[in-house]
Design a protein around this motif. Structure first.
Motif, PDB file in Angstrom:
ATOM      1  N   LEU A  77       0.828  -1.214   0.000  1.00 53.66           N
ATOM      2  CA  LEU A  77       0.000   0.000   0.000  1.00 53.66           C
ATOM      3  C   LEU A  77       0.856   1.256   0.000  1.00 53.66           C
ATOM      4  O   LEU A  77       0.512   2.250  -0.638  1.00 53.66           O
ATOM      5  CB  LEU A  77      -0.945  -0.019   1.215  1.00 53.66           C
ATOM      6  CG  LEU A  77      -2.013  -1.123   1.157  1.00 53.66           C
ATOM      7  CD1 LEU A  77      -2.813  -1.149   2.457  1.00 53.66           C
ATOM      8  CD2 LEU A  77      -2.947  -0.918  -0.045  1.00 53.66           C
ATOM      9  N   ILE A  78       1.971   1.211   0.723  1.00 52.35           N
ATOM     10  CA  ILE A  78       2.885   2.360   0.702  1.00 52.35           C
ATOM     11  C   ILE A  78       3.338   2.613  -0.730  1.00 52.35           C
ATOM     12  O   ILE A  78       3.317   3.754  -1.228  1.00 52.35           O
ATOM     13  CB  ILE A  78       4.108   2.115   1.620  1.00 52.35           C
ATOM     14  CG1 ILE A  78       3.682   2.211   3.092  1.00 52.35           C
ATOM     15  CG2 ILE A  78       5.220   3.111   1.316  1.00 52.35           C
ATOM     16  CD1 ILE A  78       4.801   1.875   4.081  1.00 52.35           C
ATOM     17  N   GLU A  79       3.724   1.559  -1.413  1.00 55.89           N
ATOM     18  CA  GLU A  79       4.211   1.725  -2.796  1.00 55.89           C
ATOM     19  C   GLU A  79       3.113   2.270  -3.717  1.00 55.89           C
ATOM     20  O   GLU A  79       3.351   3.176  -4.517  1.00 55.89           O
ATOM     21  CB  GLU A  79       4.736   0.387  -3.322  1.00 55.89           C
ATOM     22  CG  GLU A  79       6.032  -0.040  -2.618  1.00 55.89           C
ATOM     23  CD  GLU A  79       6.542  -1.397  -3.060  1.00 55.89           C
ATOM     24  OE1 GLU A  79       7.638  -1.783  -2.623  1.00 55.89           O
ATOM     25  OE2 GLU A  79       5.827  -2.072  -3.840  1.00 55.89           O
ATOM     26  N   GLN A  80       1.918   1.710  -3.567  1.00 56.37           N
ATOM     27  CA  GLN A  80       0.810   2.194  -4.412  1.00 56.37           C
ATOM     28  C   GLN A  80       0.510   3.667  -4.129  1.00 56.37           C
ATOM     29  O   GLN A  80       0.321   4.467  -5.054  1.00 56.37           O
ATOM     30  CB  GLN A  80      -0.447   1.353  -4.164  1.00 56.37           C
ATOM     31  CG  GLN A  80      -0.347  -0.087  -4.671  1.00 56.37           C
ATOM     32  CD  GLN A  80      -1.535  -0.933  -4.216  1.00 56.37           C
ATOM     33  OE1 GLN A  80      -2.654  -0.432  -4.137  1.00 56.37           O
ATOM     34  NE2 GLN A  80      -1.293  -2.204  -3.924  1.00 56.37           N
ATOM     35  N   ALA A  81       0.447   4.014  -2.845  1.00 56.51           N
ATOM     36  CA  ALA A  81       0.132   5.400  -2.486  1.00 56.51           C
ATOM     37  C   ALA A  81       1.241   6.342  -2.967  1.00 56.51           C
ATOM     38  O   ALA A  81       0.981   7.443  -3.458  1.00 56.51           O
ATOM     39  CB  ALA A  81      -0.055   5.521  -0.981  1.00 56.51           C
ATOM     40  N   ALA A  82       2.474   5.880  -2.835  1.00 61.26           N
ATOM     41  CA  ALA A  82       3.609   6.701  -3.270  1.00 61.26           C
ATOM     42  C   ALA A  82       3.521   6.947  -4.772  1.00 61.26           C
ATOM     43  O   ALA A  82       3.685   8.085  -5.249  1.00 61.26           O
ATOM     44  CB  ALA A  82       4.925   6.008  -2.915  1.00 61.26           C
ATOM     45  N   ARG A  83       3.233   5.888  -5.507  1.00 60.33           N
ATOM     46  CA  ARG A  83       3.140   6.037  -6.969  1.00 60.33           C
ATOM     47  C   ARG A  83       1.990   6.953  -7.364  1.00 60.33           C
ATOM     48  O   ARG A  83       2.055   7.628  -8.392  1.00 60.33           O
ATOM     49  CB  ARG A  83       2.974   4.663  -7.608  1.00 60.33           C
ATOM     50  CG  ARG A  83       4.279   3.872  -7.554  1.00 60.33           C
ATOM     51  CD  ARG A  83       4.225   2.556  -8.314  1.00 60.33           C
ATOM     52  NE  ARG A  83       5.498   1.850  -8.165  1.00 60.33           N
ATOM     53  CZ  ARG A  83       5.625   0.641  -7.581  1.00 60.33           C
ATOM     54  NH1 ARG A  83       4.559   0.002  -7.136  1.00 60.33           N
ATOM     55  NH2 ARG A  83       6.836   0.095  -7.475  1.00 60.33           N
ATOM     56  N   ALA A  84       0.961   6.966  -6.515  1.00 58.11           N
ATOM     57  CA  ALA A  84      -0.171   7.865  -6.793  1.00 58.11           C
ATOM     58  C   ALA A  84       0.105   9.289  -6.303  1.00 58.11           C
ATOM     59  O   ALA A  84      -0.765  10.163  -6.387  1.00 58.11           O
ATOM     60  CB  ALA A  84      -1.432   7.319  -6.130  1.00 58.11           C
ATOM     61  N   GLY A  85       1.313   9.497  -5.744  1.00 58.76           N
ATOM     62  CA  GLY A  85       1.693  10.853  -5.350  1.00 58.76           C
ATOM     63  C   GLY A  85       1.091  11.328  -4.031  1.00 58.76           C
ATOM     64  O   GLY A  85       1.047  12.527  -3.755  1.00 58.76           O
ATOM     65  N   ILE A  88       1.992   9.880   2.994  1.00 55.16           N
ATOM     66  CA  ILE A  88       1.660   8.613   3.654  1.00 55.16           C
ATOM     67  C   ILE A  88       1.995   8.628   5.140  1.00 55.16           C
ATOM     68  O   ILE A  88       3.113   8.965   5.535  1.00 55.16           O
ATOM     69  CB  ILE A  88       2.448   7.448   3.002  1.00 55.16           C
ATOM     70  CG1 ILE A  88       2.183   7.409   1.490  1.00 55.16           C
ATOM     71  CG2 ILE A  88       2.058   6.110   3.651  1.00 55.16           C
ATOM     72  CD1 ILE A  88       3.228   6.609   0.719  1.00 55.16           C
ATOM     73  N   LEU A  89       0.999   8.239   5.936  1.00 60.33           N
ATOM     74  CA  LEU A  89       1.240   7.945   7.352  1.00 60.33           C
ATOM     75  C   LEU A  89       0.900   6.473   7.527  1.00 60.33           C
ATOM     76  O   LEU A  89      -0.262   6.075   7.370  1.00 60.33           O
ATOM     77  CB  LEU A  89       0.336   8.795   8.253  1.00 60.33           C
ATOM     78  CG  LEU A  89       0.374   8.463   9.743  1.00 60.33           C
ATOM     79  CD1 LEU A  89       1.798   8.446  10.302  1.00 60.33           C
ATOM     80  CD2 LEU A  89      -0.457   9.471  10.544  1.00 60.33           C
ATOM     81  N   CYS A  90       1.916   5.664   7.797  1.00 64.05           N
ATOM     82  CA  CYS A  90       1.702   4.226   7.884  1.00 64.05           C
ATOM     83  C   CYS A  90       1.956   3.733   9.304  1.00 64.05           C
ATOM     84  O   CYS A  90       2.980   4.050   9.915  1.00 64.05           O
ATOM     85  CB  CYS A  90       2.628   3.495   6.900  1.00 64.05           C
ATOM     86  SG  CYS A  90       2.363   1.704   6.911  1.00 64.05           S
ATOM     87  N   VAL A 113       7.329  11.546  -2.145  1.00 64.54           N
ATOM     88  CA  VAL A 113       6.196  11.863  -1.262  1.00 64.54           C
ATOM     89  C   VAL A 113       6.614  11.753   0.197  1.00 64.54           C
ATOM     90  O   VAL A 113       7.523  10.997   0.531  1.00 64.54           O
ATOM     91  CB  VAL A 113       4.993  10.914  -1.524  1.00 64.54           C
ATOM     92  CG1 VAL A 113       4.476  11.091  -2.942  1.00 64.54           C
ATOM     93  CG2 VAL A 113       5.370   9.465  -1.241  1.00 64.54           C
ATOM     94  N   PRO A 114       5.946  12.516   1.040  1.00 64.19           N
ATOM     95  CA  PRO A 114       6.250  12.445   2.474  1.00 64.19           C
ATOM     96  C   PRO A 114       5.785  11.114   3.056  1.00 64.19           C
ATOM     97  O   PRO A 114       4.694  10.654   2.714  1.00 64.19           O
ATOM     98  CB  PRO A 114       5.431  13.586   3.083  1.00 64.19           C
ATOM     99  CG  PRO A 114       4.977  14.430   1.920  1.00 64.19           C
ATOM    100  CD  PRO A 114       4.914  13.528   0.725  1.00 64.19           C
ATOM    101  N   LEU A 115       6.616  10.527   3.916  1.00 64.83           N
ATOM    102  CA  LEU A 115       6.260   9.272   4.588  1.00 64.83           C
ATOM    103  C   LEU A 115       6.596   9.370   6.071  1.00 64.83           C
ATOM    104  O   LEU A 115       7.714   9.745   6.429  1.00 64.83           O
ATOM    105  CB  LEU A 115       7.020   8.096   3.961  1.00 64.83           C
ATOM    106  CG  LEU A 115       6.950   6.757   4.743  1.00 64.83           C
ATOM    107  CD1 LEU A 115       5.535   6.192   4.758  1.00 64.83           C
ATOM    108  CD2 LEU A 115       7.928   5.742   4.142  1.00 64.83           C
ATOM    109  N   MET A 116       5.644   9.028   6.897  1.00 67.51           N
ATOM    110  CA  MET A 116       5.908   8.991   8.339  1.00 67.51           C
ATOM    111  C   MET A 116       5.415   7.642   8.864  1.00 67.51           C
ATOM    112  O   MET A 116       4.394   7.121   8.405  1.00 67.51           O
ATOM    113  CB  MET A 116       5.168  10.139   9.031  1.00 67.51           C
ATOM    114  CG  MET A 116       5.445  10.245  10.518  1.00 67.51           C
ATOM    115  SD  MET A 116       4.803  11.822  11.215  1.00 67.51           S
ATOM    116  CE  MET A 116       3.725  11.185  12.481  1.00 67.51           C
ATOM    117  N   ILE A 117       6.187   7.074   9.808  1.00 66.39           N
ATOM    118  CA  ILE A 117       5.825   5.777  10.381  1.00 66.39           C
ATOM    119  C   ILE A 117       5.214   6.004  11.770  1.00 66.39           C
ATOM    120  O   ILE A 117       5.720   6.820  12.546  1.00 66.39           O
ATOM    121  CB  ILE A 117       7.058   4.860  10.471  1.00 66.39           C
ATOM    122  CG1 ILE A 117       7.697   4.702   9.089  1.00 66.39           C
ATOM    123  CG2 ILE A 117       6.679   3.488  11.051  1.00 66.39           C
ATOM    124  CD1 ILE A 117       6.791   4.106   8.026  1.00 66.39           C
TER     125      ILE A 117
END
Lengths: 329, 329, 329, 329
Positions: A77-85, A88-90, A113-117
């Motif tokens: 899901l992270i990869e899909q969301a990233a590709r969709a621009g 992401i908060l996972c 894209v921004p990503l936070m865990i």
């Protein structure tokens, strides 16, 4: 107002969706969940629509994706969301497999894209103050970090079987906290584990009582103990010994009420639910993510932090199997 | 080696006689008590001879008299000992009557003998440090002194009937402590009292639950509460609010052991016996008296202190009777 | 959804208006304030319109009035709102004059509208649990209630001059809390007061350091101490001694973080602002009022409670003047 | 009255000799020390004669030998005293070498003389109560023992060079305490160690910051951390997590006095000297040995306990060298 798509309407998905809706800085546009009624109930509660995971990720009116689905879906899901621009908060962890995380993070990086865990404990007001006071030099150089974490009771064996084991499922938070407070990477890990709480956990191939200690290249030490049983609640204590003194963050009690009688002087209980214990932390976490999106401030817990905690969990798992200390690259 | 004659072989006489014998700085030459067996037992324990009160006071090989007899004999014995040229350590109070004390003290003064009153709490390590830190200015000017003192259970009614009442018998220690910490004399006293613990105490004309507040000429306030019942032990707490901060001395627990379980986090009990609670204080008190004799250092609790505490107790007693505030001269 | 008219857009009006808007159970329809900009700012923040006090009280689309205006307007506004058939939540006190309150309450009763008084401390989670545990009989019969309340610093003298004096302005909360915990009415009051903090307060005819003790007909005692100065924050502690044990509610510290170094072991600070200290209490209070309106449950703090606390404040004020104990009818 | 010969008039020899002399149950007949003036001073203080080690061991008027000489003499002296038929109280450790201990103990056994090892912490009132409450089943089965021990400052490098290393010199007490509380023998040990306090210690081949964790055959875990530096005093804390709850014994503070001011709420310091911290423990230890001799009660710390603690220290030392976990036979 950042528009969110929420994936997963379980316990933690609900907490986060409501925090978003109450933040005054974000809205929840869509909720997706494998169980339609769960998605519907949450969507109604926060004024969102129900949609499929794919629809949510693809939606034009979604700026950010909150991933609170089962662990084994996170990396995809992270990869899909990233590709969709999408931002992401996972929820932790990115994956139970270090290898999988190492493939996932570059996808995010490439997408920019921004990503936070979701290592929520970093946002707990007690722990964040603890960390700030350490960084301010109040106790000089950090030398020994001691973390005690005990759950009131074990999750169902069905959960444990898919959990990746205690180190990846439970101690993962302590690995992250140890890194957060040490300010350095542990390079050697040794793990002990026992099956003292419930034989069913042992049959499922896991442990329920554990200790790990680790050391950084410069010699700093972190010591962690975990148990899947604590009759007295969700026990969460951290202590940091430094060259100039000691700082510690104790348990949060339900109230300040104390009683004295024949049996002694009794402080009130501590929470038995981690949701209750970390209620503030979850809310602050959501707001930290929004601030990250608004101001571009680097998040307290990045994808890299997710990777490194997982490496320590993997090293501990290997150490338990071999009985020997494991070097972390 | 100061040679003592001990008058009274009851509970407190025993404690003091043994402290003297163990001090390495004094010996007990004689013990007198109305009950010959009690005198004999104590004398044997500390290597002393048994004699009558008169013989002890007159004895050439006695330098100092320890008075631990019933209260109503104190003033007479102080006068006799003073006339015999002996140093005197007298258990509180000098007398239940302020008038009697005012006659007694000049006799001591005229004889020029050392006199110390047994307000043991002044020697408790916690309270003496509290007082020193106040005098060192750590909290600026003292503004409000709050004292809570509760006994685990009431003494027998036969004792209460001869005790002079709660203010003179029990709160007397708190009156002394309030003066000790305020560093000024209270000039107005108002007392409340109730009979909540045991109706037999009320029938005996006394109270078992009490509050007194007092004020000095400069406006400083002391507040005291007492109860003859505390299911949780011999509760003894003092707190001093000052212009620059607050200092307090809490209860001493039996051990540092704490337990966490379903009912909360429980600290160990506090002592139920005042002898146990103030064991150190009694020993230090005896040594303070010896130092007083050896070096002439003014004692922490003088005959004047005995008089002033009694005046406050008398004012409280009168206030309870009239319901009105009483001025202290 | 209960529709509110908010009178007063000052510090406490703001807190309450936002609690209402965030409750999900109520809306703020109008805000009125003598200062138009203050009204405008608050109205904008909670999605309300600005109107005059009269308009708000008369408005058809208003079900309940929140009164957070200056004290001397409370009684008049309560009467107007009651006559307009509105439910009323009024900040303490109803009036500085017992006489005025005694005229006001019958108006409310005749109108048959719900009235709740804003004694927020009753809703503090620590104190409400304390009270529940007392009522559950955990410590048997209540015997002595001890309340220590100290403000970090004094308000401006201009405020003090119109405040009705320390007993009516500050200790009023403690009078209410004493009644709440005693479960009985005090019938006798004696007050001490001093001017130790700031001579300007004395010149304004008020005190800044105070003690009051009170007793009920059955003999239960309450002891209160107040100071307008505490270098260590907004000190708020309550202790209840009962026939079977003791319960107390201590200060709430900012975090659980403790530090050990050369100077000892230091717990974190306590809040310096009462708004911060009682943040939860204010929110719970608002929700308690809404539940009162929805379900008709008797409010924890009624108009009668407002009256009785004021009677105690008046008695204390008289006691300070005369130096004598005052009977409360 | 048991007659003692005291070997060694250093710091701990003095403490013990005075405890013996003050016990009322024993006398010190002789003192021997390599430094004649030290022997003379101590002998004078306790009413003993000075003699050589050989003379003391051979003396007819000596029933028991107290060994408080340098570590490398212990095993030889134990054997000599045993052969002379004397009861023996020996300071820990019997020897830095497990092999040497394994030769020494059979000599004692053959001689049939009583032997007790000076693990004073077992006699600390807090720890002995902790252990009793565990054995009474208050927390069910022991699962995790956590021990934190930090010294205020490191001993001189000259001492460290002959000390056998931190695990044998300092952590030895914690190994003993872990066994005492676990009630089972650890079978696997892993050690971490760093040189963070003083480079001179590293040059001397030792560490100053350390963690060891161990596990018993049944899965119970013990975790120990040590540091040669603590700015806040002689930090000594123990915690035991069990199936039914948790027990812990915290630090002993100098007094109960607390201060509140701008910097927070500060408890009093803890002792900086282990002699001061364990004053009571040393006295109780001596009396426990006397009771052992008088009534034949098995001592709390036997020669076997000395051996087993040393085995753990040796395993930790080996683990540090190899980086791997070590099995204990």
């Amino acid at each position: 107002m950042v528009r969110f798509g929420v994936l997963g309407a379980g316990r933690i998905g609900k907490v986060h969706a409501h925090s978003l809706a109450d933040s005054g800085r974000a809205s929840v546009a869509y909720v997706a969940d494998a169980m339609p009624e769960a998605a519907r109930a949450l969507a109604d509660g926060v004024g969102a629509k129900v949609a499929s995971v794919e629809e949510v990720i693809a939606a034009r009116d979604v700026d950010a994706i909150l991933i609170a689905t089962p662990t084994d879906t996170h990396a995809d899901l992270i990869e899909q969301a990233a590709r969709a621009g999408k931002a992401i908060l996972c929820e932790k962890p990115v994956s139970l497999s270090v290898e999988r995380i190492e493939k996932c993070l570059p996808v995010v990086e490439q997408a920019g894209v921004p990503l936070m865990i979701g290592f929520h404990r970093r946002y707990d007001p007690n722990y964040s103050v603890l960390e700030k006071r350490i960084r301010n030099g109040e106790i000089g150089d950090v030398e020994i970090v001691t973390i005690a974490c005990r759950d009131p009771s074990a999750p169902p064996v069905s959960y444990i079987e898919r959990s990746g084991g205690l180190y990846r499922d439970m101690m993962i938070h302590d690995f992250d906290m140890a890194r957060f407070l040490l300010g350095e990477e542990p390079v050697v890990v040794h793990a002990l584990g026992g099956n003292l709480v419930d034989p069913a956990i042992g049959k499922a191939g896991d442990i329920d009582t554990a200790a790990v200690h680790m050391q950084t290249a410069s010699g700093k030490i972190a010591v962690i103990t975990n148990s899947r049983r604590a009759t007295y609640g969700h026990d969460q204590r951290i202590e940091v010994h430094g060259s100039k003194g000691l700082l510690r963050a104790g348990n949060v009690h339900l109230t300040t009420v104390e009683k004295a009688d024949e049996s002694g002087w009794t402080e009130d209980k501590i929470p038995f639910s981690f949701i209750e214990r970390y209620e503030q932390a979850y809310r602050i976490e959501i707001n930290a993510f929004l601030t990250f999106l608004e101001k571009g401030e680097k998040p307290t817990a990045s994808g890299y932090d997710g990777l490194m905690a997982q490496k320590l969990a993997e090293a501990a798992t290997e150490s338990l199997k071999t009985g020997q200390a494991v070097k972390v690259k």
